[in-house]
Structures are given as structure tokens and as C-alpha cells.
Design a protein around this motif. Sequence first.
Motif, short mmCIF file in Angstrom:
data_model
loop_
_atom_site.label_atom_id
_atom_site.label_comp_id
_atom_site.label_asym_id
_atom_site.label_seq_id
_atom_site.Cartn_x
_atom_site.Cartn_y
_atom_site.Cartn_z
N PHE A 129 0.79 -1.38 0.36
CA PHE A 129 0.06 -0.11 -0.14
C PHE A 129 0.54 0.97 0.20
N THR A 130 1.91 1.57 0.59
CA THR A 130 2.53 2.55 1.13
C THR A 130 3.88 2.60 0.12
N GLY A 138 12.21 -11.10 -6.17
CA GLY A 138 12.89 -11.17 -5.30
C GLY A 138 12.45 -11.99 -4.15
N THR A 192 10.04 -0.74 1.60
CA THR A 192 8.16 -0.74 2.84
C THR A 192 7.99 -1.99 3.06
N PRO A 198 5.37 -6.76 8.39
CA PRO A 198 6.30 -5.95 9.50
C PRO A 198 8.02 -5.99 9.50
N GLY A 246 9.89 7.92 8.20
CA GLY A 246 7.66 8.20 7.57
C GLY A 246 7.79 9.13 8.93
N ASP A 263 6.61 8.84 11.93
CA ASP A 263 7.83 8.63 12.91
C ASP A 263 8.86 7.95 11.75
N SER A 309 2.38 -4.04 12.25
CA SER A 309 3.32 -4.10 12.42
C SER A 309 2.99 -4.29 14.18
N GLY A 330 -2.49 -4.44 2.37
CA GLY A 330 -2.06 -4.13 1.48
C GLY A 330 -3.24 -2.99 0.80
N1 LIG Z 1 6.20 5.19 9.88
C1 LIG Z 1 5.28 5.36 9.47
O1 LIG Z 1 5.00 6.72 9.14
C2 LIG Z 1 4.78 4.12 8.67
C3 LIG Z 1 3.87 5.12 7.23
C4 LIG Z 1 3.03 4.05 6.23
C5 LIG Z 1 3.76 2.31 6.62
N2 LIG Z 1 4.98 2.24 7.72
C6 LIG Z 1 5.03 1.15 8.08
O2 LIG Z 1 5.82 1.11 6.24
C7 LIG Z 1 4.95 -1.24 6.54
C8 LIG Z 1 4.27 -1.19 5.10
O3 LIG Z 1 3.07 -1.31 5.41
P1 LIG Z 1 1.62 -1.13 4.29
O4 LIG Z 1 1.04 -0.87 4.66
O5 LIG Z 1 2.24 -0.53 2.81
O6 LIG Z 1 1.89 -2.26 3.81
P2 LIG Z 1 1.97 -3.67 2.74
O7 LIG Z 1 0.64 -3.31 1.87
O8 LIG Z 1 0.93 -4.89 3.70
O9 LIG Z 1 2.93 -4.09 2.29
C9 LIG Z 1 3.84 -4.20 2.43
C10 LIG Z 1 5.04 -5.24 1.39
O10 LIG Z 1 5.57 -5.86 1.86
C11 LIG Z 1 6.34 -6.93 0.97
N3 LIG Z 1 6.46 -8.17 1.63
C12 LIG Z 1 5.74 -8.58 2.98
N4 LIG Z 1 6.76 -9.95 2.72
C13 LIG Z 1 7.82 -10.07 2.30
C14 LIG Z 1 8.38 -10.52 1.64
N5 LIG Z 1 9.12 -11.52 2.03
N6 LIG Z 1 9.69 -10.53 0.56
C15 LIG Z 1 8.95 -9.50 -0.10
N7 LIG Z 1 8.47 -8.85 -0.04
C16 LIG Z 1 7.22 -8.91 1.38
C17 LIG Z 1 4.67 -7.24 0.25
O11 LIG Z 1 3.81 -8.25 -0.99
P3 LIG Z 1 2.90 -8.21 -1.88
O12 LIG Z 1 2.80 -7.25 -2.38
O13 LIG Z 1 3.54 -8.72 -2.50
O14 LIG Z 1 2.34 -8.45 -0.91
C18 LIG Z 1 4.78 -5.82 0.14
O15 LIG Z 1 4.88 -4.99 -0.79
C19 LIG Z 1 4.32 -1.17 8.00
O16 LIG Z 1 5.33 -2.07 8.37
C20 LIG Z 1 4.10 -0.44 8.47
O17 LIG Z 1 3.47 0.44 9.60
C21 LIG Z 1 4.91 3.06 8.23
#
Ligand SMILES: NC(=O)c1ccc[n+]([C@@H]2O[C@H](COP(=O)([O-])OP(=O)(O)OC[C@H]3O[C@@H](n4cnc5c(N)ncnc54)[C@H](OP(=O)(O)O)[C@@H]3O)[C@@H](O)[C@H]2O)c1
Length: 414
Positions: free
Chosen positions: A18-19, A68, A89, A92, A144, A146, A190, A318
Amino acid sequence: MAAQERELDVVLWGATGFTGRLVAEQLLARHGAAGELRWALAGRNRTKLEALRADLGPQAANLELVLGDGDDEAFLDTLTARARVVCSTVGPYALYGSKLVAACARNATHYCDLTGEVHWMQRMIDAHQKQAEASGARIVPGCGFDSIPSDLGVLFVQREMQARHGVTCPRIKCRATAFSGGASGGTIASMLNLLDEASSDPQVRHILADPYSLNPAGERSGPDGADLATVVWDPDFEAWIAPFVMAAVNCRVVRRSSALLNHPWGREFRYDEATLAGPGPAGWLKAAGVAAGTGAGLVMGAIGPLRRGLSRFLPAPGEGPSLEQREAGRFELRFFGEHPSDARKSLFARVIGDRDPGYGSTAKMLSEAAVCLAQDEQAVEGGFWTPAAAMGEPLLERLQHHAGVTFATDENAA
Ligand SMILES: NC(=O)c1ccc[n+]([C@@H]2O[C@H](COP(=O)([O-])OP(=O)(O)OC[C@H]3O[C@@H](n4cnc5c(N)ncnc54)[C@H](OP(=O)(O)O)[C@@H]3O)[C@@H](O)[C@H]2O)c1
């Protein structure tokens, strides 16, 4: 191969999430696909990567796709050896991010991410700091919401105090006011993983409770205590304040910045964060609501079956806030910088984001951090850094000009 000679400037790892998708849109809008920035989309699923590139439009047609798995060390070595910066991105992070950080430290590759998982940051620092120092990799977690606005906000307030009065603030307070937008599935995952680890591992609970847990070993003490857990009156803001959910991350990052920068604001520098509720009975009621909501969230999160039950009603990986929610969202952090001897010279400032904090603004902040690591001069060598300690002024400039984040003292705020 030295970081300057890499084929790619930035690899966006987790682009299909998503991000990640929002960061890809931002990089494309700012740099195109065939401009001075050589960048690529990376992930574990070819179909999703191809669909993302198609969705990004004809301008993205020639963007390289790198395929990969985050668990495959040989692949991660190849990936990191090709790039100056990996921007991740994939979260967790405590579940899926450790091998990538190790590969970056090994292969002299700069790195930034969006983690707010303090226990994982500390684990990575303890495990790979020496290797990153030796290779020259600059590893910068927390780019981000944070913790960039807090970390760079403190730098800004100290710069203003120094410019006006030739001194630094011994204490800075940060108060979250406007704060709108939603959470994505990855963020929920996360947080749930963090609660899972904290409920089963006393060491994780200890790290989360320690106000200085991210400071370098030997410097994990100081004048600040636990994060605010109740409602109190703040005489500087003349308002009731309540707990702020991101304080648990941001305060530790800011304290680490102070230590990494060699305590430029003094070893007794104090920093805390809270939610600003307002004056009078209405302010108290609002603060009490925030405190009760935060407390209830923590209690529910601490009880395994409740936590798992709750997760069924929350966004899945996602998923996340809609375009309308992101565009209508914004954030505002207010800062109070204390003058060391004359209260009349203390100053107020604001950091304002023009999109929702978690996604619209975060995607812009992370992409600017990645490009800053790839292109700007940095005063620091290899190691684990905070955004302020690694990128400081160049990142502040980028955020103001390209990420819709305003840093202003109150008299200059719009
Ligand atoms: N600090 C902040 O302000 C902030 C803001 C936003 C998000 N975040 C953090 O950013 C992270 C992502 O959030 P999100 O909502 O974008 O998550 P998400 O939509 O679930 O996306 C996670 C990504 O990780 C990939 N992935 C998961 N396991 C993998 C692996 N073993 N090998 C390769 N790729 C893998 C997924 O691939 P697939 O697409 O193939 O499933 C997807 O591309 C979280 O930890 C969240 O807490 C932090």
C-alpha cells in the motif's frame, strides 16, 4: 563496489504494498523514469510488479523491475550490491526486514525505511552497527511520520533559537494537534506483531519502556522519564495534554539524534511528546477521552484473544485509506523551545503536513529521504543514524520544497 559506482541510485523494495505504491507514484512524479535518478521497482511478486508499473502509466514503461524474496540472502546481496540506496516499505520490519538490513550493512548500501518498531531498531543497531561503520553504509530507519517531523522539527527549533539568541533549548516539547487520516493493513500488522512480541518477551517490554532505548550503548540514560500516560495541564501551551500514540517511537529517535550529534543541546536536553487537547473543561474532557482511548487500546492489545479478534475488523495487508482520505488529511505538530534563562525568549513553532500523516505525507517524506541519501552530501560516515543526524539540513530543505511539509515559527506560520 563503492556506493558511488552502483547501477541504480534507488531501489524501492516493497513497491507493490500500500505505501510502496504511493512512494513509487511520488518518485515518478518528482524524477520521471528516465531522468537523472536511476531507480527501480522491487518486490516478490512479478504479476503485482507488472500491474503496478502499468498503473503508473506510459511514463513508467521502462522502469526496471527487480524480483526476489526478502528471505533469500543471495538475492539480497545481489540487490544491495547494485544500488546506492534501498528504500524499504516491506513490513512488519521485525518479521521481514532483518536480512535486508544485514545485506545493506555488508554491501555498503545506504538504506531508509518506515519502521516505528523500536525493539527491532535496537536489535538491528546492536547486530550491525560495526559492519555498517566498516562498510560505509548509512542505515536510516524511521523516515516516515515516525519520526521525520519530530526529529527535524527539533533541529529546526534549535536552529531558530541559536539564530535569534545564540543559545540552544535545554528542553523542547512537541504537541500533536490536527491529526487526520487512517491506518493501513501493514501498519496494523506491525502494531499487532509488536504487541505479540511484547506480550511474550520481557526484554521487548523493557526496550519499549526505556526512554533511552535507542541511544548508543553506554548512553542509555538521561533526564527524561516515561512517556505521558495521563491527563496533565501544560503551562507553556496553557492547555490540557494527553498521551500521544507516536511518542513511544519519536521521543526515542529524537534522544538518539541528540546523542549521535554529540549532545549539541547539552547532555541534560529534555524532549517529550503529547496530544494537545485545549483549555478549560472542554479541553480536559477531550484529553480524558484521548487518555482513555489510548489506555483501552493498550489493554486490548495486550490480551492475545482480544487482539486477534480485533484484527479481523481492521484493514488487511495491502489495504489503507482512500485517495480522498489522504488528500483531505493533514497533520500539525506544535513545538515549544525553552530559552535556557529568559522565559520571554522561549519560542513556539509548527511542523505542518499537507496530506494525511501515515501515507500521503509519509510517502513524500520517505521518497525525499531516499533521494537525499543517494544524491546529497552528508556529514556522516557509515552506521545507523536518525533522519536528523544523517541528513539534517539537506532533508529539511527537501521536505519544505518537495514534500509539502512546512517548518515555521508561530509568527511565520500561515
Ligand atoms: N512510519 C510511518 O509513518 C509509516 C507509515 C506507513 C507505513 N508504515 C509501515 O510500513 C510498512 C508497510 O505498510 P503497508 O501498509 O504499505 O504494508 P502492505 O501494504 O502490507 O505492504 C507490505 C509489502 O511488503 C511485501 N512483502 C511482505 N513480505 C515480503 C517478503 N518476504 N519478501 C518481499 N516482500 C515482502 C509485500 O509484498 P506483496 O505485495 O507481494 O504482498 C508488500 O509489497 C509497515 O511496517 C507499516 O507499519 C509506517
